[in-house]
Design a protein around this motif. Structure first.
Motif, short mmCIF file in Angstrom:
data_model
loop_
_atom_site.label_atom_id
_atom_site.label_comp_id
_atom_site.label_asym_id
_atom_site.label_seq_id
_atom_site.Cartn_x
_atom_site.Cartn_y
_atom_site.Cartn_z
N ASN A 1 0.82 -1.21 0.00
CA ASN A 1 0.00 0.00 0.00
C ASN A 1 0.86 1.26 0.00
O ASN A 1 0.55 2.23 -0.70
N VAL A 2 1.93 1.28 0.80
CA VAL A 2 2.83 2.43 0.84
C VAL A 2 3.49 2.62 -0.52
O VAL A 2 3.61 3.74 -1.01
N GLU A 3 3.93 1.53 -1.14
CA GLU A 3 4.57 1.62 -2.46
C GLU A 3 3.60 2.16 -3.50
O GLU A 3 3.96 3.01 -4.33
N ALA A 4 2.36 1.72 -3.47
CA ALA A 4 1.35 2.22 -4.42
C ALA A 4 1.11 3.71 -4.18
O ALA A 4 0.99 4.48 -5.14
N LYS A 5 1.04 4.12 -2.93
CA LYS A 5 0.86 5.52 -2.59
C LYS A 5 2.04 6.36 -3.07
O LYS A 5 1.87 7.45 -3.61
N ARG A 6 3.25 5.84 -2.89
CA ARG A 6 4.45 6.56 -3.30
C ARG A 6 4.45 6.77 -4.81
O ARG A 6 4.70 7.86 -5.31
N ARG A 7 4.12 5.72 -5.55
CA ARG A 7 4.12 5.84 -7.01
C ARG A 7 3.05 6.83 -7.48
O ARG A 7 3.27 7.59 -8.42
N ASN A 8 1.89 6.82 -6.84
CA ASN A 8 0.84 7.77 -7.20
C ASN A 8 1.29 9.19 -6.89
O ASN A 8 1.10 10.10 -7.71
N PHE A 9 1.90 9.41 -5.73
CA PHE A 9 2.40 10.72 -5.36
C PHE A 9 3.46 11.18 -6.35
O PHE A 9 3.47 12.33 -6.79
N GLU A 10 4.38 10.28 -6.74
CA GLU A 10 5.41 10.61 -7.72
C GLU A 10 4.79 11.08 -9.03
O GLU A 10 5.21 12.08 -9.60
N ARG A 11 3.80 10.36 -9.51
CA ARG A 11 3.18 10.73 -10.78
C ARG A 11 2.58 12.13 -10.71
O ARG A 11 2.73 12.93 -11.62
N ILE A 12 1.88 12.41 -9.61
CA ILE A 12 1.28 13.74 -9.45
C ILE A 12 2.38 14.80 -9.37
O ILE A 12 2.31 15.83 -10.05
N LEU A 13 3.40 14.54 -8.58
CA LEU A 13 4.50 15.49 -8.43
C LEU A 13 5.22 15.71 -9.75
O LEU A 13 5.46 16.84 -10.16
N PHE A 14 5.56 14.64 -10.46
CA PHE A 14 6.31 14.77 -11.69
C PHE A 14 5.50 15.43 -12.80
O PHE A 14 6.02 16.18 -13.59
N GLN A 15 4.21 15.14 -12.86
CA GLN A 15 3.38 15.70 -13.93
C GLN A 15 3.05 17.16 -13.67
O GLN A 15 2.86 17.93 -14.61
N ASN A 16 2.96 17.56 -12.40
CA ASN A 16 2.53 18.91 -12.08
C ASN A 16 3.64 19.85 -11.61
O ASN A 16 3.47 21.05 -11.66
N PHE A 17 4.75 19.28 -11.16
CA PHE A 17 5.81 20.13 -10.64
C PHE A 17 7.16 19.79 -11.25
O PHE A 17 7.58 20.41 -12.20
N LEU A 18 7.81 18.80 -10.72
CA LEU A 18 9.18 18.49 -11.09
C LEU A 18 9.31 18.02 -12.54
O LEU A 18 10.19 18.47 -13.24
N GLY A 19 8.45 17.14 -12.99
CA GLY A 19 8.57 16.57 -14.33
C GLY A 19 8.51 17.60 -15.43
O GLY A 19 9.15 17.45 -16.46
N ALA A 20 7.77 18.67 -15.21
CA ALA A 20 7.63 19.69 -16.23
C ALA A 20 8.94 20.45 -16.45
O ALA A 20 9.11 21.09 -17.47
N TYR A 21 9.86 20.36 -15.49
CA TYR A 21 11.09 21.13 -15.58
C TYR A 21 12.35 20.28 -15.67
O TYR A 21 13.43 20.78 -15.52
N SER A 22 12.20 18.99 -15.88
CA SER A 22 13.37 18.13 -16.00
C SER A 22 13.82 18.11 -17.45
O SER A 22 13.02 18.00 -18.36
N VAL A 23 15.12 18.23 -17.63
CA VAL A 23 15.67 18.20 -18.98
C VAL A 23 16.96 17.40 -19.00
O VAL A 23 17.60 17.20 -17.98
N ILE A 24 17.33 16.95 -20.18
CA ILE A 24 18.62 16.31 -20.41
C ILE A 24 19.47 17.32 -21.17
O ILE A 24 19.03 17.89 -22.17
N ASP A 25 20.66 17.53 -20.68
CA ASP A 25 21.61 18.44 -21.33
C ASP A 25 22.68 17.56 -21.96
O ASP A 25 23.65 17.17 -21.32
N GLN A 26 22.50 17.19 -23.23
CA GLN A 26 23.38 16.24 -23.90
C GLN A 26 24.04 16.91 -25.10
O GLN A 26 23.35 17.28 -26.05
N ALA A 27 25.34 17.05 -25.04
CA ALA A 27 26.12 17.63 -26.14
C ALA A 27 25.57 18.99 -26.57
O ALA A 27 25.47 19.29 -27.75
#
Length: 152
Positions: free
Chosen positions: A15-41
């Protein structure tokens, strides 16, 4: 008497693992994920962060097989983990595997499983952030409109 014994500790971990993954998806889609980039060459690629753990992360980027190169296993990638629009934490990851993925939107993506370079001083920030996410998943409660606040 019964062949099945319910393991409450294991069920709680699930249950904790499922909650963590759900929280990650919300966080990444609404906050952190929108600003993550790869700086390659010198080229900046916007990415979606799908999953994160103390050892690594799963990233996803749009992919057109006829046009986009696939990152090779072992490739070192510089990533910027933005926590505001102007400031980021630099991290280095090594690609461990790549796989094609069809998203819920029907578009094709490449997902890459990556391992963090933990030797960088900036990894401490990510480690603390990951600790927070695990702790949040374990101790947070769902707001169901209750009038009382419960502490446990």
């Amino acid at each position: 008497m019964t062949d099945k014994v319910l393991d409450f500790i294991e069920k709680r971990k699930e249950n904790v693992e499922a909650k963590r993954r759900n929280f990650e998806r919300i966080l990444f889609q609404n906050f952190l994920g929108a600003y993550s980039v790869i700086d390659q060459a010198g080229v900046i690629y916007p990415i979606n962060l799908v999953d994160i753990s103390h050892d690594g992360c799963l990233i996803q980027l749009p992919w057109e097989p006829s046009r986009d190169p696939k990152f090779e296993d072992g490739l070192e990638i510089s990533m910027r983990m933005y926590f505001t629009k102007a400031s980021y934490v630099p991290v280095i990851v090594n690609v461990k595997y790549g796989r094609e993925h069809i998203g819920k939107d029907g578009n094709t993506y490449m997902q890459y499983g990556c391992e963090f370079d933990k030797s960088l001083p900036s990894f401490q920030v990510m480690n603390n952030f990951i600790d927070f996410m695990y702790s949040f998943a374990e101790h947070s409660a769902i707001d169901r409109g209750d009038q009382k606040v419960f502490f446990y």
